[in-house]
Design a protein around this motif. Structure first.
Motif, PDB file in Angstrom:
ATOM      1  N   THR A   6      12.029   0.193 -12.671  1.00 28.58           N
ATOM      2  CA  THR A   6      12.952  -0.923 -11.562  1.00 28.58           C
ATOM      3  C   THR A   6      13.275  -2.625 -12.310  1.00 28.58           C
ATOM      4  O   THR A   6      12.301  -2.830 -13.473  1.00 28.58           O
ATOM      5  CB  THR A   6      11.938  -2.194 -10.563  1.00 28.58           C
ATOM      6  N   LEU A  30      16.897   1.056 -10.947  1.00 27.93           N
ATOM      7  CA  LEU A  30      16.449   0.816  -9.673  1.00 27.93           C
ATOM      8  C   LEU A  30      16.692  -1.507 -10.003  1.00 27.93           C
ATOM      9  O   LEU A  30      16.131  -1.209 -10.789  1.00 27.93           O
ATOM     10  CB  LEU A  30      15.533   0.630  -9.018  1.00 27.93           C
ATOM     11  N   VAL A  54      13.907  -5.280  -4.915  1.00 29.88           N
ATOM     12  CA  VAL A  54      12.603  -4.359  -4.807  1.00 29.88           C
ATOM     13  C   VAL A  54      11.451  -4.938  -3.155  1.00 29.88           C
ATOM     14  O   VAL A  54      11.036  -3.715  -3.121  1.00 29.88           O
ATOM     15  CB  VAL A  54      11.486  -5.065  -5.684  1.00 29.88           C
ATOM     16  N   VAL A  57      12.561  -1.883  -1.097  1.00 31.56           N
ATOM     17  CA  VAL A  57      12.122  -0.465  -1.620  1.00 31.56           C
ATOM     18  C   VAL A  57      11.631   0.358  -0.434  1.00 31.56           C
ATOM     19  O   VAL A  57      10.765   0.092   0.524  1.00 31.56           O
ATOM     20  CB  VAL A  57      11.496  -0.828  -2.844  1.00 31.56           C
ATOM     21  N   HIS A  61      13.472   6.353  -1.750  1.00 36.49           N
ATOM     22  CA  HIS A  61      14.007   5.722  -2.689  1.00 36.49           C
ATOM     23  C   HIS A  61      13.059   6.233  -4.246  1.00 36.49           C
ATOM     24  O   HIS A  61      13.621   6.310  -5.332  1.00 36.49           O
ATOM     25  CB  HIS A  61      13.940   4.298  -3.109  1.00 36.49           C
ATOM     26  N   LEU A  62      11.572   6.253  -3.825  1.00 41.22           N
ATOM     27  CA  LEU A  62      10.874   6.898  -5.569  1.00 41.22           C
ATOM     28  C   LEU A  62      10.328   8.689  -5.139  1.00 41.22           C
ATOM     29  O   LEU A  62       9.430   8.739  -5.656  1.00 41.22           O
ATOM     30  CB  LEU A  62       9.102   6.344  -5.404  1.00 41.22           C
ATOM     31  N   VAL A  68       6.572   4.816 -11.679  1.00 41.02           N
ATOM     32  CA  VAL A  68       7.397   4.043 -12.190  1.00 41.02           C
ATOM     33  C   VAL A  68       6.511   2.849 -13.026  1.00 41.02           C
ATOM     34  O   VAL A  68       5.422   3.285 -13.363  1.00 41.02           O
ATOM     35  CB  VAL A  68       6.736   3.315 -10.803  1.00 41.02           C
ATOM     36  N   ALA A  70       7.222  -1.771 -13.564  1.00 39.11           N
ATOM     37  CA  ALA A  70       7.743  -1.857 -12.629  1.00 39.11           C
ATOM     38  C   ALA A  70       7.533  -3.464 -13.344  1.00 39.11           C
ATOM     39  O   ALA A  70       7.110  -4.013 -14.170  1.00 39.11           O
ATOM     40  CB  ALA A  70       6.519  -2.602 -11.574  1.00 39.11           C
ATOM     41  N   GLY A  94       7.373  -8.248  -3.504  1.00 40.09           N
ATOM     42  CA  GLY A  94       8.378  -6.912  -3.530  1.00 40.09           C
ATOM     43  C   GLY A  94       7.522  -6.278  -4.832  1.00 40.09           C
ATOM     44  O   GLY A  94       8.364  -4.563  -4.831  1.00 40.09           O
ATOM     45  N   ARG A  97       5.478  -4.168  -2.828  1.00 37.74           N
ATOM     46  CA  ARG A  97       5.897  -2.911  -1.735  1.00 37.74           C
ATOM     47  C   ARG A  97       5.946  -1.807  -2.250  1.00 37.74           C
ATOM     48  O   ARG A  97       5.935  -0.655  -2.277  1.00 37.74           O
ATOM     49  CB  ARG A  97       6.834  -3.994  -1.425  1.00 37.74           C
ATOM     50  N   THR A  98       6.790  -1.848  -3.461  1.00 37.81           N
ATOM     51  CA  THR A  98       7.148  -0.908  -4.096  1.00 37.81           C
ATOM     52  C   THR A  98       5.956   0.102  -4.927  1.00 37.81           C
ATOM     53  O   THR A  98       6.249   1.332  -5.275  1.00 37.81           O
ATOM     54  CB  THR A  98       7.725  -1.495  -5.816  1.00 37.81           C
ATOM     55  N   ALA A 102       5.708   3.605  -3.793  1.00 39.37           N
ATOM     56  CA  ALA A 102       5.203   4.770  -4.842  1.00 39.37           C
ATOM     57  C   ALA A 102       4.046   5.903  -4.793  1.00 39.37           C
ATOM     58  O   ALA A 102       4.494   6.954  -4.654  1.00 39.37           O
ATOM     59  CB  ALA A 102       5.302   4.470  -6.352  1.00 39.37           C
TER      60      ALA A 102
END
Length: 346
Positions: A6, A30, A54, A57, A61-62, A68, A70, A94, A97-98, A102
């Motif tokens: 990201t 991303l 983000v 997300v 998406h993942l 990941v 970040a 963000g 949340r990601t 994930a």
């Protein structure tokens, strides 16, 4: 591994992605592309990417990624201070949340780009990863909130690691001139004057963006048990300097330049030195190769190679993050919360 990065289209990501690719990993980016077009001499090489904020997300998406990284964040203190709540929304909400998306998507590893700025106004002693937090900006506070909220997500199937990066410097096609080493070297080359607005006495830890990339690669490839829920200061203990010392190094590298200091100016309360012994022990594969002096030499060489570089362009929205954000808002492309307005989204 198949890795999602990201914020890949930013300053660090533009250097990190090739490092990961050269190590044999498949990389997808991303990004919300706030800095699209803000390149030094040429756009970084394109890779498969997902255009999404983000804060928006979703697990879909993942799906299919092994890890990941970040990086996405409002990336410095002036930008973070522009709107503290938006800083927290992107840098804290963000990221969390990601991470939740994930985990739901089955991603096993999550490397969070934290920051040594969470130590803030520290004592004169060297600070290791057990040191208390003392942030002085929303940016530093956002990193702390992320670390706290990522810890409960960890289990046998989801492994976060907290990479607390020192102050970054070094050349990137997505250059930032709002970082101290990059800025002072540019001022020396373009004006001959390294005019410090403070007394230059605060301490900072520094790390080249290529060495940041090496650290993330080492953490990514390390056995899970070595890095699971670990916080690591990313840098070298020997690379802590007063800002005044950096300015003096710049003056020694750039011919005809002179460092001047404002001894009567207000001191910067952000003052900390960090100990990076832990990352050497946990990740012996991490072999940093840069020093601040070598980084200054690299930047000076790159600046000289670009005949179109002027003081005006160096201090423009191409290379200064807060100016870019304000420019996009003035043009009606971003709203107050830094979402793209629908009429201008690609």
């Amino acid at each position: 591994m198949k890795i999602l990065v990201t914020g890949y289209n930013g300053y660090i990501g533009s250097v990190m992605v090739p490092f990961l690719q050269n190590a044999g990993h498949e990389v997808v980016g991303l990004d919300s592309f706030l800095y699209e077009g803000c390149h030094f001499s040429e756009e970084p090489a394109a890779i498969p990417s997902i255009r999404v904020d983000v804060r928006q997300v979703e697990p879909e998406h993942l799906v299919g990624f092994d890890a990941v990284i970040a990086l996405a964040a409002l990336s410095n203190d002036p930008l973070g201070n522009l709107n503290a709540q938006t800083t927290y929304a992107i840098n804290h909400y963000g990221v969390v949340r990601t991470a939740k998306a994930a985990k739901k998507a089955g991603v096993k590893r999550f490397l969070f780009a934290s920051s040594c700025s969470l130590y803030g106004a520290g004592p004169q002693d060297f600070l290791d990863e057990s040191a208390p937090f003392n942030p002085v900006t929303p940016y530093g506070e956002s990193k702390i909130r992320c670390e706290f909220d990522l810890i409960p997500l960890a289990d046998e199937n989801f492994s976060p690691t907290f990479m607390r990066c020192a102050t970054a410097y070094g050349f990137s096609q997505r250059l930032r001139s709002d970082l101290v080493v990059n800025d002072l070297t540019g001022l020396a080359y373009l004006t001959g004057q390294i005019a410090m607005k403070s007394d230059g006495m605060p301490w900072r830890p520094f790390v080249h963006i290529e060495d940041i990339s090496r650290a993330f690669l080492a953490a990514l490839e390390a056995p899970r048990e070595r890095v699971h829920l670990e916080a690591l200061n990313v840098g070298q203990t020997s690379e802590n300097y007063r800002v005044r010392e950096v300015a003096q190094m710049v003056a020694e590298v750039v011919p005809g330049s002179e460092a001047t200091f404002s001894d009567g100016a207000e001191p910067d309360i952000r003052n900390y030195r960090v100990n990076c012994d832990k990352i050497k022990a946990v990740l012996p594969e991490f072999k940093p190769v840069w020093t601040v002096r070598k980084g200054i030499e690299q930047l000076y060489d790159e600046y000289r190679r670009n005949p179109s570089l002027t003081l005006e362009s160096f201090k423009s929205s191409r290379f200064m993050r807060i100016k870019r954000i304000k420019e996009l808002q003035a043009e009606g492309k971003l709203d107050e919360e830094l979402y793209w307005k629908e009429t201008v989204q690609s």
